[in-house]
Design a protein around this motif. Sequence first.
Motif, PDB file in Angstrom:
ATOM      1  N   TYR A  66     -21.149   9.439-114.030  1.00 19.06           N
ATOM      2  CA  TYR A  66     -22.110   8.769-113.146  1.00 19.06           C
ATOM      3  C   TYR A  66     -22.473   9.595-111.929  1.00 19.06           C
ATOM      4  O   TYR A  66     -23.382   9.234-111.181  1.00 19.06           O
ATOM      5  CB  TYR A  66     -21.498   7.440-112.671  1.00 19.06           C
ATOM      6  CG  TYR A  66     -20.033   7.551-112.264  1.00 19.06           C
ATOM      7  CD1 TYR A  66     -19.673   8.004-111.004  1.00 19.06           C
ATOM      8  CD2 TYR A  66     -19.020   7.248-113.179  1.00 19.06           C
ATOM      9  CE1 TYR A  66     -18.345   8.142-110.649  1.00 19.06           C
ATOM     10  CE2 TYR A  66     -17.680   7.372-112.828  1.00 19.06           C
ATOM     11  CZ  TYR A  66     -17.351   7.820-111.572  1.00 19.06           C
ATOM     12  OH  TYR A  66     -16.034   7.974-111.233  1.00 19.06           O
ATOM     13  N   ARG A 160     -10.705   5.643-105.032  1.00 22.41           N
ATOM     14  CA  ARG A 160     -11.228   4.500-105.781  1.00 22.41           C
ATOM     15  C   ARG A 160     -10.735   4.531-107.228  1.00 22.41           C
ATOM     16  O   ARG A 160     -10.750   5.601-107.846  1.00 22.41           O
ATOM     17  CB  ARG A 160     -12.759   4.530-105.784  1.00 22.41           C
ATOM     18  CG  ARG A 160     -13.374   4.205-104.428  1.00 22.41           C
ATOM     19  CD  ARG A 160     -14.871   4.045-104.606  1.00 22.41           C
ATOM     20  NE  ARG A 160     -15.555   3.752-103.360  1.00 22.41           N
ATOM     21  CZ  ARG A 160     -16.876   3.600-103.279  1.00 22.41           C
ATOM     22  NH1 ARG A 160     -17.623   3.715-104.373  1.00 22.41           N
ATOM     23  NH2 ARG A 160     -17.457   3.330-102.136  1.00 22.41           N
ATOM     24  N   GLU A 162     -12.404   3.082-109.359  1.00 19.67           N
ATOM     25  CA  GLU A 162     -13.754   3.092-109.954  1.00 19.67           C
ATOM     26  C   GLU A 162     -13.998   1.897-110.867  1.00 19.67           C
ATOM     27  O   GLU A 162     -15.047   1.258-110.796  1.00 19.67           O
ATOM     28  CB  GLU A 162     -14.067   4.406-110.712  1.00 19.67           C
ATOM     29  CG  GLU A 162     -13.724   5.692-109.977  1.00 19.67           C
ATOM     30  CD  GLU A 162     -14.518   5.934-108.695  1.00 19.67           C
ATOM     31  OE1 GLU A 162     -15.348   5.109-108.327  1.00 19.67           O
ATOM     32  OE2 GLU A 162     -14.262   6.963-108.034  1.00 19.67           O
ATOM     33  N   PRO A 233     -22.570  -0.507-104.547  1.00 22.44           N
ATOM     34  CA  PRO A 233     -23.345  -0.606-105.780  1.00 22.44           C
ATOM     35  C   PRO A 233     -23.408   0.738-106.494  1.00 22.44           C
ATOM     36  O   PRO A 233     -23.476   1.791-105.837  1.00 22.44           O
ATOM     37  CB  PRO A 233     -24.738  -1.015-105.278  1.00 22.44           C
ATOM     38  CG  PRO A 233     -24.779  -0.615-103.842  1.00 22.44           C
ATOM     39  CD  PRO A 233     -23.382  -0.686-103.336  1.00 22.44           C
ATOM     40  N   LEU A 235     -25.425   3.520-108.270  1.00 19.80           N
ATOM     41  CA  LEU A 235     -26.817   3.971-108.189  1.00 19.80           C
ATOM     42  C   LEU A 235     -26.980   5.128-109.160  1.00 19.80           C
ATOM     43  O   LEU A 235     -26.245   6.115-109.086  1.00 19.80           O
ATOM     44  CB  LEU A 235     -27.129   4.423-106.759  1.00 19.80           C
ATOM     45  CG  LEU A 235     -27.004   3.313-105.698  1.00 19.80           C
ATOM     46  CD1 LEU A 235     -26.835   3.894-104.314  1.00 19.80           C
ATOM     47  CD2 LEU A 235     -28.227   2.409-105.763  1.00 19.80           C
ATOM     48  N   LEU A 315     -24.330  12.120-104.494  1.00 21.65           N
ATOM     49  CA  LEU A 315     -23.635  11.465-105.600  1.00 21.65           C
ATOM     50  C   LEU A 315     -24.615  10.628-106.407  1.00 21.65           C
ATOM     51  O   LEU A 315     -24.424  10.392-107.586  1.00 21.65           O
ATOM     52  CB  LEU A 315     -22.531  10.548-105.063  1.00 21.65           C
ATOM     53  CG  LEU A 315     -21.527  11.178-104.105  1.00 21.65           C
ATOM     54  CD1 LEU A 315     -20.519  10.140-103.652  1.00 21.65           C
ATOM     55  CD2 LEU A 315     -20.811  12.348-104.755  1.00 21.65           C
TER      56      LEU A 315
HETATM   57  N1  5AD Z   1     -23.382   5.572-107.506  1.00 22.57           N
HETATM   58  C1  5AD Z   1     -22.584   4.976-106.602  1.00 22.57           C
HETATM   59  N2  5AD Z   1     -21.400   5.471-106.209  1.00 22.57           N
HETATM   60  C2  5AD Z   1     -21.013   6.649-106.745  1.00 22.57           C
HETATM   61  N3  5AD Z   1     -19.901   7.366-106.567  1.00 22.57           N
HETATM   62  C3  5AD Z   1     -19.992   8.481-107.334  1.00 22.57           C
HETATM   63  N4  5AD Z   1     -21.139   8.475-108.021  1.00 22.57           N
HETATM   64  C4  5AD Z   1     -21.802   7.341-107.674  1.00 22.57           C
HETATM   65  C5  5AD Z   1     -23.030   6.758-108.058  1.00 22.57           C
HETATM   66  N5  5AD Z   1     -23.832   7.351-108.956  1.00 22.57           N
HETATM   67  C6  5AD Z   1     -18.796   6.922-105.729  1.00 22.57           C
HETATM   68  C7  5AD Z   1     -17.506   6.867-106.522  1.00 22.57           C
HETATM   69  C8  5AD Z   1     -16.590   7.817-105.792  1.00 22.57           C
HETATM   70  C9  5AD Z   1     -17.196   7.840-104.406  1.00 22.57           C
HETATM   71  C10 5AD Z   1     -16.842   9.034-103.613  1.00 22.57           C
HETATM   72  O1  5AD Z   1     -18.587   7.784-104.659  1.00 22.57           O
HETATM   73  O2  5AD Z   1     -16.987   5.545-106.479  1.00 22.57           O
HETATM   74  O3  5AD Z   1     -15.250   7.395-105.749  1.00 22.57           O
END
Ligand code: 5AD
Length: 360
Positions: A66, A160, A162, A233, A235, A315
């Motif tokens: 993700y 996290r 996750e 959320p 994303l 991210l």
């Molecule tokens: N959308 C939302 N949160 C994200 N993270 C990583 N990719 C995404 C995404 N696409 C979050 C994860 C990670 C934190 C640093 O960022 O939960 O633990």
Amino acid sequence: MESIEAILEKDVLEREDLIRVLEADGADCGPLFRRAAEVKAARVGNRVYLRGLIEYSNLCSKNCLYCGIRSGNAAAARYEMTPEETIEVARHALERRYGSIVIQAGERDDALFVSKIERTLRGIRALAGDGLHVTLSLGEQTPDTYRRWFEAGAHRYLLRIEASNPDLFRKLHPDDARHRHALRLAALGALRAAGYQVGTGVMIGLPFQTAADLADDLLFFRDLDVDMIGMGPYLEHPDTPLYARARALLPPRERLELTLRMVALLRVMMGDINIAATTAMQAIDPEGRERAIRAGANVVMPNLTPARYRHDYLLYENKPCLDEAPEEIVELFEARIREFGGTIAYGEWGDSRRFLERTS
Ligand code: 5AD
Ligand code: SF4
């Protein structure tokens, strides 16, 4: 069907109660948010703690399906700050009386990385002494690394989970030895053993995720007796494999509503922990973080990463505040939370009450 009011009267919320609230009509959720506000005022108060966020590096050895800075994304321009640059940002946080900072980066466990973080932590302690508490968010590491960083001056750690459901976790990560739910759980145990205030969290609105999964996430936090939570959320990011599932997602607004409901439920369940209003909420709604504060959150993490790096720590899509100065963002945020009785706790560490109670 039981009313939300009746559910909230219970001493202990069970899985079915949580699912019922998560699936309820938006119009029926007033009592949830009122209850969360009461619990928050009584247990942690209406002051919001600041953590200046430093995105130290977007190099990552992992490949989560993700995430925009996954190692497999060749389109990401990579950077790493130096310990000196990081200490300089910590100085800003100290001067602005933030009380604490968070150092976050992609996950790496090579010896050079581990020692650079250690050097950075020692530099921050030499600079700030007791003036700043430091949170790390640097992924899974060995117990020895966690101990070294703790001894060098880190106080808290965010990792996290996750997704607390191992089957869902597997769908979000490559199926290899580096991406294992069990390893993440073990790391959370090692962090607690090393003496940190421990935070975890999940993403909300993920593909394949159900209301029952979210209810189980909340129960997982309670069972683990965590000190802090950061959830936001999900994303989608176009340069990731999970983007193929984007069409099946809830609309972003609904992902945010669900996140606010998770925050409120968690505040009702765990009155004295720290809960963050996360950046991803603000990516959906410019006032997403303020709404999270009203729903029960009590921590906010203004981004202090130097502008030249901030654009590369992506991210997800539509990351907010890429160009604004952090002082302006905090001023606006402060004005908005004042409207409903919130204030910013300048110059305070804002340690988790849950942690202080457990360790006193
Ligand atoms: N959308 C939302 N949160 C994200 N993270 C990583 N990719 C995404 C995404 N696409 C979050 C994860 C990670 C934190 C640093 O960022 O939960 O633990
Ligand atoms: Fe790396 Fe964290 Fe992104 Fe996973 S979520 S790819 S560990 S930065």
